[in-house]
Design a protein around this motif. Structure first.
Motif, PDB file in Angstrom:
ATOM      1  N   VAL A  15       0.848  -1.201   0.000  1.00 16.74           N
ATOM      2  CA  VAL A  15       0.000   0.000   0.000  1.00 16.74           C
ATOM      3  C   VAL A  15       0.882   1.249   0.000  1.00 16.74           C
ATOM      4  O   VAL A  15       0.608   2.222  -0.707  1.00 16.74           O
ATOM      5  CB  VAL A  15      -0.959  -0.004   1.217  1.00 16.74           C
ATOM      6  CG1 VAL A  15      -1.736   1.289   1.312  1.00 16.74           C
ATOM      7  CG2 VAL A  15      -1.892  -1.197   1.152  1.00 16.74           C
ATOM      8  N   ALA A  16       1.970   1.214   0.764  1.00 17.72           N
ATOM      9  CA  ALA A  16       2.894   2.344   0.809  1.00 17.72           C
ATOM     10  C   ALA A  16       3.525   2.577  -0.564  1.00 17.72           C
ATOM     11  O   ALA A  16       3.673   3.725  -1.000  1.00 17.72           O
ATOM     12  CB  ALA A  16       3.969   2.114   1.865  1.00 17.72           C
ATOM     13  N   ILE A  17       3.891   1.495  -1.252  1.00 14.55           N
ATOM     14  CA  ILE A  17       4.461   1.643  -2.598  1.00 14.55           C
ATOM     15  C   ILE A  17       3.430   2.234  -3.541  1.00 14.55           C
ATOM     16  O   ILE A  17       3.735   3.132  -4.334  1.00 14.55           O
ATOM     17  CB  ILE A  17       4.981   0.294  -3.130  1.00 14.55           C
ATOM     18  CG1 ILE A  17       6.202  -0.138  -2.329  1.00 14.55           C
ATOM     19  CG2 ILE A  17       5.334   0.394  -4.613  1.00 14.55           C
ATOM     20  CD1 ILE A  17       6.702  -1.511  -2.678  1.00 14.55           C
ATOM     21  N   LEU A  18       2.199   1.760  -3.465  1.00 18.81           N
ATOM     22  CA  LEU A  18       1.136   2.327  -4.294  1.00 18.81           C
ATOM     23  C   LEU A  18       0.913   3.796  -3.969  1.00 18.81           C
ATOM     24  O   LEU A  18       0.669   4.613  -4.872  1.00 18.81           O
ATOM     25  CB  LEU A  18      -0.162   1.541  -4.122  1.00 18.81           C
ATOM     26  CG  LEU A  18      -0.175   0.155  -4.754  1.00 18.81           C
ATOM     27  CD1 LEU A  18      -1.466  -0.583  -4.400  1.00 18.81           C
ATOM     28  CD2 LEU A  18      -0.010   0.245  -6.258  1.00 18.81           C
ATOM     29  N   LEU A  19       1.018   4.147  -2.701  1.00 17.89           N
ATOM     30  CA  LEU A  19       0.881   5.546  -2.294  1.00 17.89           C
ATOM     31  C   LEU A  19       2.006   6.401  -2.883  1.00 17.89           C
ATOM     32  O   LEU A  19       1.757   7.496  -3.384  1.00 17.89           O
ATOM     33  CB  LEU A  19       0.882   5.634  -0.768  1.00 17.89           C
ATOM     34  CG  LEU A  19       0.153   6.795  -0.133  1.00 17.89           C
ATOM     35  CD1 LEU A  19      -1.300   6.829  -0.560  1.00 17.89           C
ATOM     36  CD2 LEU A  19       0.256   6.699   1.377  1.00 17.89           C
TER      37      LEU A  19
END
Length: 166
Positions: A15-19
């Motif tokens: 999720v952090a990478i997508l963010l």
């Protein structure tokens, strides 16, 4: 602090990478065509790369060392996935600014190789060279170059459509 949080909640790393990718995409859209701003963003995005890879740690390594391994990241591999995210912003912004995603992908992969070589050759900085870091940084650079290529294709199709409708 962020690292500790992600280590405690490793399922949130994707999720952090997508963010990170989403923030890059929004900023890239906002500053499309403004090459100085994009180059500035690329430069600013290199600060964490240098800070997290070349700033000396409190401990030193007494030998030249490089761990040779190649692993694909899993959802729980925080460090591997963090390395993917680390190279995404600078390569993305540089690719948009230069309009050369393939060249910036190669530059990002080469920069990562240089960083790993420095970590191996300068043990006084206390950083450990690892081929997995290079691989994950290169995957991040590939994702960034792909994003920039898509933005460029979209901009080209939008400008040719706009020219045809005039």
């Amino acid at each position: 602090m962020i690292t500790n949080f992600l280590l405690d909640h490793s399922a949130l790393v994707p999720v952090a990478i997508l963010l990170v990718a989403l923030v890059c995409a929004v900023l890239g859209h906002l500053f499309a065509g403004r090459h100085r701003v994009l180059w500035t963003l690329a430069g600013v995005a290199l600060v964490p790369v240098v800070a997290l890879t070349l700033v000396p740690t409190r401990h030193t390594i007494d030998e030249f060392l490089c761990t040779v391994q190649f692993s694909l990241p899993t959802l729980g591999s925080v460090e591997l996935l963090a390395n993917v995210a680390l190279f995404l912003p600078p390569v993305y912004f540089a690719a948009l600014a230069s309009r050369r995603p393939v060249t910036m992908f190669a530059a990002g992969s080469a920069l990562s190789a240089v960083i790993e070589a420095l970590q191996a050759l300068v043990p006084a900085i206390g950083r450990a060279c690892d081929t997995n870091d290079w691989l994950m940084n290169t995957i991040g650079a590939l994702i960034a170059a792909g994003m920039a290529w898509l933005v460029g294709r979209r901009a080209q199709s939008g400008s040719s459509t706009g020219a045809m409708s005039s």
